[in-house]
Structures are given as C-alpha cells and as structure tokens.
Design an enzyme around this catalytic site. Structure first.
Site: not given
Ligand code: ARG
Length: 445
Positions: A144, A265, A271, A278
């Site tokens: 979880h 970014s 970043k 992804e």
C-alpha cells in the site's frame, strides 16, 4: 470520389515493411513449384532471380513504390513483371494473397518475438547485475506504499527478474503458435496442385504446416497472443517505471537517475525530471489499446478471410515498435541509476517495519500470533505518541505491554529481520544468493 475510393483500400504505406518476408515467401514458393514440376525449373529460377533483384531495389531504396497498387504483394508482383516479363505471372500459381499475408505476418511475428526476447534478456541481465552488486543494501519493502518489512535491494531487483522471466515464457509460447506455415491453403480451401508444403516450411524456417486451410487464412490468434504478451510485459515495464519515478523523487531519494534518462524543466531550473520512465509508463496506453483494437476487429468475423484483417497491421507494428525501445530504455535506466543505500536504510530504520519481527519475537516466547499482533499494535501506537521508533524505546516501555519482553528484544534490527527470512524465496542474504545462482543459470552464464 474516385480518388477517395482508390485510396481507401490502400495498405502499401504500412505493409511495405513486410517486403523481406513477402519476397522470401515468394522465392520459397517458386522453388517448390519448380521442384514439383508445376512450373519448369527454368521458370522457377527466373522468378527467384527476379525477386532477388526486386529485393535489392527495395533494400537500396530505389524501388518505385506505387500506392495505387494497393499493397506490398501487388507492388512486388508488378515490379517482378517489369523485370522478367510474362513468366512473373506464374508465381501466383497455387497461391492467394490470403495465405500470402498470413505467411508474411507469421514471419514478422517470429522476428518481432526474437528481437523482443533479445531485449528481455538484456533487461533481465541488468537486474541480475544490480542485484549482485547490492547484496548489502537494504530498504523497506512496501505494501500500500506504506513501509512494511525490510528487504535486500537485491531481492527487490530479482522480483523484477521473475516478472520478466515469465514474459520470456509467454513470448516463447507465442513464437510456437506463430511458427506454423500457412502457404498451400490458397484462398481458403487448399490447392488443386501437388504442392510440397513441408518443403516450403523448411525453406522458410517453420517447424510445421497449418492443419486446416480455412483456419490458416483466417487465424490471427498468434497476433492476439503477441499483443497480450506485449501488454503483460508492458504492465511490468510501467510498474518498474513508476517505481523509478517514486524512488528518484526527493520524497524517497532512494536513487538518482542517470542524467541521460532525465530532462530539465523549461521553467524550473532546479528540476531533473524522470521523463524516460514516465514515457515508458505512458506508452503502455498504446500497447493496451492495440490489444483491444485487435480483439474488437476480430470478434464476430465469419470464416474465412475478411478484409478487416488488413487492419491487424498498424497496431501490431506500433506495439512492437513501442515495446522494443521501452525494454531498452528500461534496461538503461536500471543499469545507470545510482543507489543511495544510506537513504534506503534510513527509511527502513526510521519506521515501524520491525513490527512483525517484534510480534514474531513474542511468538517465539510462546504467545499466539494473533495476541502478539495486538500487543505490538498497542506498542506501536505508544511509540508513535512518544514520537519514537521501536529501537528508541527503553525496555521498560516494552514491558508495559507484555512481560515476555526481555533485553534481547533490542536485538531485533532490520538486519536481523532480513537474516531471519531464510526460507526459499525469502530475503535473507543466503537465499538471495541462491536465487542469483539460479537466475544466472537461466540467463545461460
Ligand atoms: N492487404 C491485405 C491484408 O492485409 C492482403 C490480402 C488481400 N486479400 C484479398 N483477398 N483482398 O489482409
């Protein structure tokens, strides 16, 4: 309208990539026709030579593709005619485009699977390498997305090895189903000529010939199987990708992604985004979509060939063209990521992952597990209220919850927890080392 109707049926722009299979199939067919004296040996060699010339043109990119000729088969046949004249017309004796396209797609599928298996081997090898080099690294195992029990990082890597090993089995099974030679089925009912189907199968590297002509021209199960195997493999890749995204976040900080697999970014200069992971995760959508597309296209089609089948190609090509680089990029990401063992250990230590071990401690002292579970759950609430972890509590605190606690409870550590899980398949170092030996054997090294 004429232009619309003539364009509507065209598949040349995507099925031209089947040319190698189409020509190999035609050469084998022509040879067989010659051998069986259905055409003369001279005619057979003229056709085979002509086809080799056509193949060279396509390979050299000098072939005049003509959309209006509809598909790869007609383009090649027309060009053959231009090269060798009338005799070209004999190639299509005892053959239909129906068994021809079934052949081409089977040959394509076999090649695609061979390539996929190659990439899967690379990925599995990467997990083994990382596991071998990280036998001292521990991290929390999660359920979880909550810290559950400590495990070896190597054990985690080998979990992926198992997943991708099952993918290998699946693709191998699909290979067997694709490995059936359909030529000789004709349009649907078989052929009135004395064909040697086994000869053609052998020439083309197939291990058997199809058993029923009607099934052979209308079976696309092998493609469904290919899509299903690809979809399952993609599930695994996207789970891995998700984990890499999480692990590389500041919140986890378990790994650093190699720069080549991140992108800056455009707005936030600090970043480094895990774009490659992804994209692997995101491209799963196409692969699942193509499986559903093929299932939908096939359902309800009567025997035998229907033109609907033409629609099997783009999705199949897209799936394989998507899967192969995803496998490669995933192997690259796993191979090049840097581990932060101290962050992982810290996450395991500064947590309540030893709760099960403390319950097991009480069990060893004679308490039934259910009761021990209750005791440790109260102990945990107490620790949380104090803002402390188990190892920061004094023995007297333990003893408030059970008299069975003794000094040795302080010896329950993440390392002891891992070492204790010494069952086959468990995370104890000695078990993981055994698993590594088996994994290396499976990879053949
Ligand atoms: N382009 C067709 C396909 O992909 C080739 C077979 C055409 N056969 C036919 N009878 N029209 O299925």
């Amino acid at each position: 309208m004429k232009e619309v109707t003539s364009k509507f049926t065209v598949s040349t722009h995507y099925d031209r990539r089947l040319f190698e299979y189409d020509i190999a199939g035609s050469i084998a067919h022509a040879k067989m026709l010659g051998k069986q004296a259905i055409i003369t040996q001279e005619e057979a060699s003229e056709i085979a030579d002509g086809l080799a010339q056509v193949r060279k043109e396509i390979r050299d990119d000098t072939f005049p593709w003509r959309e209006e000729l509809e598909d790869v088969h007609m383009n090649i046949e027309r060009r053959l005619h231009e090269k060798i004249g009338e005799v070209a017309g004999k190639l299509h004796t005892a053959r239909s485009r129906n068994d021809q396209i079934a052949l081409d797609m089977r040959m394509y599928a076999k090649d695609a699977i061979t390539q996929t298996l190659g990439k899967l081997a690379g990925l599995r090898r990467t997990f083994v390498k990382r596991a071998e080099k990280s036998l001292d690294v521990i991290l929390p195992g999660y359920t979880h997305v909550q810290r559950g029990q400590p495990v070896l990082f190597a054990h985690h890597m080998l979990a992926y090895f198992e997943m991708f090993s099952r993918d290998v089995e699946r693709f191998q099974q699909v290979y067997q189903r694709a490995d059936v030679m359909p030529l000789g089925s004709g349009a649907l009912a078989g052929s009135p000529y004395p064909l040697d189907r086994e000869f053609v199968a052998k020439e083309l590297g197939f291990s058997k010939v199809s058993a029923n002509s009607m099934d052979a021209v209308s079976d696309r199960d092998f493609l469904l199987d290919l899509h299903a195997a690809a979809a399952t493999c993609t599930v695994h890749l996207s789970r891995l990708a998700e984990e890499l995204v999480l692990w590389s976040s500041a919140e986890f900080g378990f790994i650093g992604m190699a720069e080549e697999f991140t992108t800056g970014s455009s707005l936030m200069p600090q970043k480094r985004n895990p774009d490659f992971a992804e994209l692997v995760r995101g491209r799963s959508g196409k692969i699942f979509g193509n499986l559903i597309g093929l299932l939908t296209m096939l359902k309800g089609l009567p025997l035998t060939y229907n033109r609907d089948f033409q629609e099997d190609k783009e999705g199949t090509f897209e799936t394989i063209d998507t899967l192969l680089p995803c496998l490669e990029v995933s192997a690259g990401m796993v191979e090049t990521m840097t581990l932060r063992p101290e962050r992982m250990r810290h996450a395991a230590q500064e947590s309540y992952v030893l709760a099960t071990d403390i319950a097991d401690y009480l069990v060893r002292k004679g308490m039934p597990f259910r009761e021990a579970h209750g005791v440790v759950s109260e102990l945990s609430s107490h620790a949380v209220k104090q803002g402390k972890f188990f190892h920061q509590l004094p023995l007297s605190d333990y003893q408030r919850f059970s008299k069975l606690f003794d000094k040795d409870v302080l010896g329950v550590t993440v390392d002891a927890s891992i070492a204790a899980r010494d069952v086959p398949g468990g995370t104890a170092r000695n078990q993981v080392e055994k698993a590594l030996v088996v994994a290396k054997q499976a990879l053949g090294k």
